[in-house]
Design an enzyme around this catalytic site. Structure first.
Site, PDB file in Angstrom:
ATOM      1  N   SER A 124       0.832  -1.209   0.000  1.00  0.00           N
ATOM      2  CA  SER A 124       0.000   0.000   0.000  1.00  0.00           C
ATOM      3  C   SER A 124       0.858   1.246   0.000  1.00  0.00           C
ATOM      4  CB  SER A 124      -0.857  -0.024   1.268  1.00  0.00           C
ATOM      5  OG  SER A 124      -1.441   1.220   1.487  1.00  0.00           O
ATOM      6  N   TYR A 148      -1.622  -1.374  10.925  1.00  0.00           N
ATOM      7  CA  TYR A 148      -1.922  -1.848   9.566  1.00  0.00           C
ATOM      8  C   TYR A 148      -0.752  -1.530   8.635  1.00  0.00           C
ATOM      9  CZ  TYR A 148      -3.646  -1.791   4.780  1.00  0.00           C
ATOM     10  OH  TYR A 148      -3.755  -1.985   3.424  1.00  0.00           O
ATOM     11  N   LYS A 152       2.184  -4.030   6.644  1.00  0.00           N
ATOM     12  CA  LYS A 152       2.584  -4.030   5.224  1.00  0.00           C
ATOM     13  C   LYS A 152       4.104  -3.890   5.107  1.00  0.00           C
ATOM     14  CE  LYS A 152      -1.445  -4.486   3.373  1.00  0.00           C
ATOM     15  NZ  LYS A 152      -1.805  -5.757   2.775  1.00  0.00           N
TER      16      LYS A 152
HETATM   17  P1  NAD Z   1     -10.988  -6.897   1.269  1.00  0.00           P
HETATM   18  O1  NAD Z   1     -11.171  -6.901   2.740  1.00  0.00           O
HETATM   19  O2  NAD Z   1     -12.181  -6.632   0.418  1.00  0.00           O
HETATM   20  O3  NAD Z   1     -10.315  -8.270   0.781  1.00  0.00           O
HETATM   21  C1  NAD Z   1      -9.451  -9.001   1.603  1.00  0.00           C
HETATM   22  C2  NAD Z   1      -9.930 -10.443   1.584  1.00  0.00           C
HETATM   23  O4  NAD Z   1      -9.068 -11.235   2.383  1.00  0.00           O
HETATM   24  C3  NAD Z   1     -11.344 -10.616   2.133  1.00  0.00           C
HETATM   25  O5  NAD Z   1     -12.089 -11.372   1.216  1.00  0.00           O
HETATM   26  C4  NAD Z   1     -11.139 -11.380   3.445  1.00  0.00           C
HETATM   27  O6  NAD Z   1     -12.246 -12.212   3.739  1.00  0.00           O
HETATM   28  C5  NAD Z   1      -9.855 -12.131   3.161  1.00  0.00           C
HETATM   29  N1  NAD Z   1      -9.041 -12.461   4.334  1.00  0.00           N
HETATM   30  C6  NAD Z   1      -8.623 -11.636   5.327  1.00  0.00           C
HETATM   31  N2  NAD Z   1      -7.884 -12.314   6.201  1.00  0.00           N
HETATM   32  C7  NAD Z   1      -7.803 -13.607   5.770  1.00  0.00           C
HETATM   33  C8  NAD Z   1      -7.177 -14.772   6.257  1.00  0.00           C
HETATM   34  N3  NAD Z   1      -6.504 -14.773   7.408  1.00  0.00           N
HETATM   35  N4  NAD Z   1      -7.286 -15.900   5.537  1.00  0.00           N
HETATM   36  C9  NAD Z   1      -7.997 -15.925   4.371  1.00  0.00           C
HETATM   37  N5  NAD Z   1      -8.633 -14.849   3.873  1.00  0.00           N
HETATM   38  C10 NAD Z   1      -8.540 -13.697   4.576  1.00  0.00           C
HETATM   39  O7  NAD Z   1      -9.831  -5.844   0.955  1.00  0.00           O
HETATM   40  P2  NAD Z   1      -9.334  -5.275  -0.450  1.00  0.00           P
HETATM   41  O8  NAD Z   1      -9.677  -3.828  -0.472  1.00  0.00           O
HETATM   42  O9  NAD Z   1      -9.741  -6.141  -1.554  1.00  0.00           O
HETATM   43  O10 NAD Z   1      -7.768  -5.358  -0.215  1.00  0.00           O
HETATM   44  C11 NAD Z   1      -6.999  -6.475  -0.679  1.00  0.00           C
HETATM   45  C12 NAD Z   1      -5.571  -6.278  -0.229  1.00  0.00           C
HETATM   46  O11 NAD Z   1      -5.081  -5.035  -0.725  1.00  0.00           O
HETATM   47  C13 NAD Z   1      -5.414  -6.221   1.295  1.00  0.00           C
HETATM   48  O12 NAD Z   1      -4.219  -6.892   1.641  1.00  0.00           O
HETATM   49  C14 NAD Z   1      -5.279  -4.732   1.581  1.00  0.00           C
HETATM   50  O13 NAD Z   1      -4.522  -4.479   2.729  1.00  0.00           O
HETATM   51  C15 NAD Z   1      -4.548  -4.263   0.329  1.00  0.00           C
HETATM   52  N6  NAD Z   1      -4.775  -2.842   0.038  1.00  0.00           N
HETATM   53  C16 NAD Z   1      -6.069  -2.378  -0.050  1.00  0.00           C
HETATM   54  C17 NAD Z   1      -6.275  -1.025  -0.300  1.00  0.00           C
HETATM   55  C18 NAD Z   1      -7.686  -0.469  -0.353  1.00  0.00           C
HETATM   56  O14 NAD Z   1      -7.850   0.742  -0.188  1.00  0.00           O
HETATM   57  N7  NAD Z   1      -8.712  -1.268  -0.619  1.00  0.00           N
HETATM   58  C19 NAD Z   1      -5.187  -0.164  -0.481  1.00  0.00           C
HETATM   59  C20 NAD Z   1      -3.901  -0.684  -0.403  1.00  0.00           C
HETATM   60  C21 NAD Z   1      -3.699  -2.033  -0.134  1.00  0.00           C
END
Ligand code: NAD
Ligand code: UDP
Length: 337
Positions: A124, A148, A152
């Site tokens: 991120s 958080y 990362k």
């Molecule tokens: P999201 O919460 O929609 O998706 C994450 C998924 O991971 C969910 O489906 C959740 O059920 C699953 N999950 C969480 N912990 C788990 C575990 N221990 N075992 C199995 N599954 C698990 O989030 P997103 O927005 O799709 O983000 C995806 C990734 O991108 C994340 O790692 C997040 O930190 C990163 N990210 C997101 C953003 C944002 O703004 N959305 C920005 C930068 C980075």
């Protein structure tokens, strides 16, 4: 090729799975559904017209992961699974470190046991902390202000150490800026639990009448209109960045750290205006105090992604808003009936 997508039922994962299927990859989604709905998988299958193997499981569960790797030959992993709410991470740091950091370690251990050494990791822009200037290039100093963000940073370091110990690994760290938008079908999109922390879902829920008013967190930043500036990127562009990274992965002989952003910053009020234009709805807002931990502005230099992956974002602010709105309007309660 068989691609394991951890967190593939979530917001970014589900959009990426569509593009993977369309590009001809076979996809296995591994998700514990702690922040996702099984309905998202059904809709992804409908959009792509293809089957997906879905395994309900936790990335910390090595027994289940071993079973999965033994029963399927996995060529590469796209690792989205993680918890992502900043405020929650401050309140429950151990849960965040356990889930995100320990989960990634467990996943990599099982990958190594099965000679699967290709991973694309969701990092991120939060790892840049409060950048001294913009646009942000990948060599900017990193820092974190909450668990958080630190999770990362730790994972990035762990993956770099892993590469030092065994340079047959292929590792890409993708640093996302601010994903918004939805698949143009309006069938899948972002479905946050409870009150949204992020700007775009708050705007769409206000427009659909679920929230009375958007609080704009601060209008006294050193930005053109005083509100915070971010690099909003359409989730389909972001998803496409993963497919490009997957294609290039075998060529890499170092850990690749790559920004995925558009290079353009928009303020909170720019987003409100663009959304009102795209949706034809008014978004009532009021100016509220700054949110603790927020920075004034943050946007990417996306030049390295273009050079290395041949990737650049193609969708602008109007499309981001129109697609976010289509999803929200068709699904006022998200995936819940
Ligand atoms: P999201 O919460 O929609 O998706 C994450 C998924 O991971 C969910 O489906 C959740 O059920 C699953 N999950 C969480 N912990 C788990 C575990 N221990 N075992 C199995 N599954 C698990 O989030 P997103 O927005 O799709 O983000 C995806 C990734 O991108 C994340 O790692 C997040 O930190 C990163 N990210 C997101 C953003 C944002 O703004 N959305 C920005 C930068 C980075
Ligand atoms: N923001 C806001 N009201 C909200 C949510 C967010 O004014 O209800 C602002 C926030 O202060 C920041 C921008 O919108 O300037 C993007 O916030 P978001 O939480 O979506 O992303 P991040 O701050 O993590 O980049």
């Amino acid at each position: 090729m068989n691609i394991l997508v951890t967190g593939g039922a979530g917001y970014i994962g589900s959009h990426t799975v569509i593009l993977l299927l369309q590009a001809g990859y076979r996809v296995i989604v591994y998700d514990n559904f702690c922040n996702a709905s099984k309905e998202s998988i059904s809709r992804v299958k409908k959009i792509a017209g293809k089957e997906i193997i879905t395994v309900e499981g936790d990335i910390r569960d090595k027994v289940q992961l071993r079973r999965l790797f033994s029963s399927h030959k996995i060529d590469a992993v796209i690792h989205f699974a993680g918890l992502k709410a900043v405020g929650e991470s401050v309140e429950e740091p151990l849960r965040y470190y356990d889930n995100n950091v320990c989960g990634t370690v467990a996943l990599c251990e099982v990958m190594a046991e099965h000679q699967c050494k290709s991973i694309i990791f969701s990092s991120s822009a939060t790892v840049y902390g409060d950048p001294h200037t913009t646009p942000i290039t990948e060599d900017f100093p990193t820092s974190a202000t909450n668990p958080y963000g630190r999770s990362k940073l730790f994972i990035e370091e762990i993956l770099r150490d892993l590469y030092v110990s065994d340079n047959t690994w292929k590792i890409v760290l993708l640093r996302y800026f601010n994903p918004v938008g939805a698949h143009p079908s309006g069938l899948i999109g972002e479905d946050p639990n409870g009150i949204p922390n992020n700007l775009m879902p708050f705007i769409t829920q206000t427009a659909v009448g679920q929230r009375s008013c958007l609080s704009v967190f601060g209008d006294d930043y050193d930005t053109p209109d005083g509100t915070g500036v971010r690099d909003y990127i359409h989730v389909m562009d972001l998803a496409n960045g993963h497919v490009k990274a997957l294609v290039k992965l075998p060529e890499f002989n170092k850990v690749m750290t790559i920004n995925l952003g558009t290079g353009t910053g928009y303020s909170v009020l720019d987003m409100v205006k663009a959304f009102e234009k795209a949706s034809g709805r008014e978004v009532p807002y009021c100016i509220a105090p700054r949110r603790a931990g927020d920075i004034a502005q943050c946007y990417a230099d996306p030049g390295y992604a273009k050079e290395i992956l041949g990737w650049e974002a193609g969708k602008g602010i109007d499309e981001m808003c129109a697609d976010s709105w289509r999803w929200q309007e068709k699904n006022p309660n998200g995936y819940r009936k």
